[in-house]
Motif scaffolding. Structure first.
Motif, PDB file in Angstrom:
ATOM      1  N   MET A  33     -70.162 -46.607  15.040  1.00 54.62           N
ATOM      2  CA  MET A  33     -71.612 -46.732  15.101  1.00 54.62           C
ATOM      3  C   MET A  33     -72.140 -47.055  13.706  1.00 54.62           C
ATOM      4  O   MET A  33     -71.610 -46.621  12.705  1.00 54.62           O
ATOM      5  CB  MET A  33     -72.236 -45.432  15.601  1.00 54.62           C
TER       6      MET A  33
ATOM      7  N   ASP B 252     -76.073 -48.012  11.509  1.00 54.09           N
ATOM      8  CA  ASP B 252     -77.518 -47.812  11.554  1.00 54.09           C
ATOM      9  C   ASP B 252     -78.259 -49.112  11.293  1.00 54.09           C
ATOM     10  O   ASP B 252     -77.790 -49.977  10.550  1.00 54.09           O
ATOM     11  CB  ASP B 252     -77.946 -46.770  10.520  1.00 54.09           C
TER      12      ASP B 252
ATOM     13  N   SER C  85     -79.114 -45.777  15.580  1.00 59.50           N
ATOM     14  CA  SER C  85     -77.662 -45.771  15.564  1.00 59.50           C
ATOM     15  C   SER C  85     -77.171 -46.609  16.746  1.00 59.50           C
ATOM     16  O   SER C  85     -77.501 -46.323  17.902  1.00 59.50           O
ATOM     17  CB  SER C  85     -77.153 -44.330  15.683  1.00 59.50           C
ATOM     18  N   LEU C  86     -76.405 -47.648  16.426  1.00 61.66           N
ATOM     19  CA  LEU C  86     -75.925 -48.544  17.477  1.00 61.66           C
ATOM     20  C   LEU C  86     -74.566 -49.122  17.112  1.00 61.66           C
ATOM     21  O   LEU C  86     -74.097 -48.969  15.991  1.00 61.66           O
ATOM     22  CB  LEU C  86     -76.944 -49.659  17.749  1.00 61.66           C
ATOM     23  N   THR C  87     -73.955 -49.775  18.061  1.00 63.46           N
ATOM     24  CA  THR C  87     -72.635 -50.352  17.816  1.00 63.46           C
ATOM     25  C   THR C  87     -72.776 -51.577  16.912  1.00 63.46           C
ATOM     26  O   THR C  87     -73.835 -52.211  16.880  1.00 63.46           O
ATOM     27  CB  THR C  87     -71.953 -50.774  19.134  1.00 63.46           C
TER      28      THR C  87
ATOM     29  N   LEU D 289     -82.933 -44.626  23.835  1.00 64.05           N
ATOM     30  CA  LEU D 289     -82.445 -43.357  23.278  1.00 64.05           C
ATOM     31  C   LEU D 289     -83.130 -42.156  23.918  1.00 64.05           C
ATOM     32  O   LEU D 289     -82.492 -41.132  24.168  1.00 64.05           O
ATOM     33  CB  LEU D 289     -82.652 -43.331  21.762  1.00 64.05           C
TER      34      LEU D 289
ATOM     35  N   GLY E 255     -79.737 -42.735  26.877  1.00 59.62           N
ATOM     36  CA  GLY E 255     -78.798 -43.844  26.847  1.00 59.62           C
ATOM     37  C   GLY E 255     -78.215 -44.073  25.458  1.00 59.62           C
ATOM     38  O   GLY E 255     -78.628 -43.467  24.475  1.00 59.62           O
ATOM     39  N   GLU E 256     -77.245 -44.943  25.425  1.00 60.86           N
ATOM     40  CA  GLU E 256     -76.576 -45.302  24.177  1.00 60.86           C
ATOM     41  C   GLU E 256     -76.910 -46.765  23.874  1.00 60.86           C
ATOM     42  O   GLU E 256     -76.982 -47.591  24.765  1.00 60.86           O
ATOM     43  CB  GLU E 256     -75.067 -45.129  24.367  1.00 60.86           C
ATOM     44  N   ILE E 257     -77.121 -47.053  22.589  1.00 63.06           N
ATOM     45  CA  ILE E 257     -77.450 -48.423  22.222  1.00 63.06           C
ATOM     46  C   ILE E 257     -76.157 -49.179  21.946  1.00 63.06           C
ATOM     47  O   ILE E 257     -75.557 -49.060  20.889  1.00 63.06           O
ATOM     48  CB  ILE E 257     -78.380 -48.462  20.996  1.00 63.06           C
ATOM     49  N   ASP E 258     -75.743 -49.944  22.954  1.00 61.20           N
ATOM     50  CA  ASP E 258     -74.534 -50.741  22.820  1.00 61.20           C
ATOM     51  C   ASP E 258     -74.878 -52.207  23.097  1.00 61.20           C
ATOM     52  O   ASP E 258     -76.044 -52.565  23.268  1.00 61.20           O
ATOM     53  CB  ASP E 258     -73.442 -50.232  23.767  1.00 61.20           C
TER      54      ASP E 258
END
Length: 181
Positions: free
Chosen positions: A1, A3, A14-16, A59, A63-66
């Protein structure tokens, strides 16, 4: 991850790395496509803020930021450059008033820019023709003042002319010599 900080948001998201690159590429295309616009920087900041709002919603929902989430968000926003949208059919105005470097109204400067002539020649010809036509050209000049759009700089008008020329010269557009197949 990794930023990413976006305009209008205090914290970093924070993301991939793939998701971050998608956003950065999208914002680069937005900057490029709005570079000739006087409000281009403000437009890109608004886009950044809107993307940040959507990321915050992802977020907040747990969920996840992908890559998939960012792709969905950017697809919702739509394309940002002419390549993504297809050919641009917008033409530069035939005559315009340019504020930068104007003597009276900027019409002669606009005509000089459009025809690739020196502006002092265009101004001289306009004065001579104004005298020779008994003021008829002056009347036409005043009418043109009412209808000619204003642009701030010569480079802005030149860019609009180039964009119009490119859209007419695309393989998908009809040529001047006949229909495209």
């Amino acid at each position: 991850m990794t930023d990413l900080s976006l305009a209008g948001h205090a914290g970093a998201f924070s993301l991939t790395p793939e998701a971050k690159q998608l956003i950065l590429d999208y914002l680069d295309r937005a900057r490029e496509s709005t570079s000739a616009d006087a409000d281009g920087d403000e437009t890109v900041r608004d886009i950044e803020t809107a993307i940040g709002d959507r990321l915050y919603a992802v977020l907040s929902g747990g969920g996840e930021i992908d890559k998939a989430a960012v792709t969905g968000i950017l697809n919702d926003f739509g394309p940002v450059d002419a390549h993504d949208r297809g050919p641009v059919n917008r033409k530069a105005p035939l005559l315009c008033r340019i504020e930068e470097g104007k003597q009276i109204s900027g019409l002669c400067l606009g005509l000089a820019t459009r025809t690739d002539l020196r502006v002092d020649w265009v101004r001289s010809i306009a004065v001579i023709l104004g005298l020779l036509t008994g003021g008829l050209l002056v009347l036409a000049y005043l009418v043109a003042l009412l209808f000619a759009p204003r642009l701030q700089t010569v480079s802005e008008y030149q860019h609009a002319i180039r964009v119009g020329d490119r859209s007419r010269n695309t393989p998908d557009s009809p040529s001047a010599f006949g229909k495209s197949s």
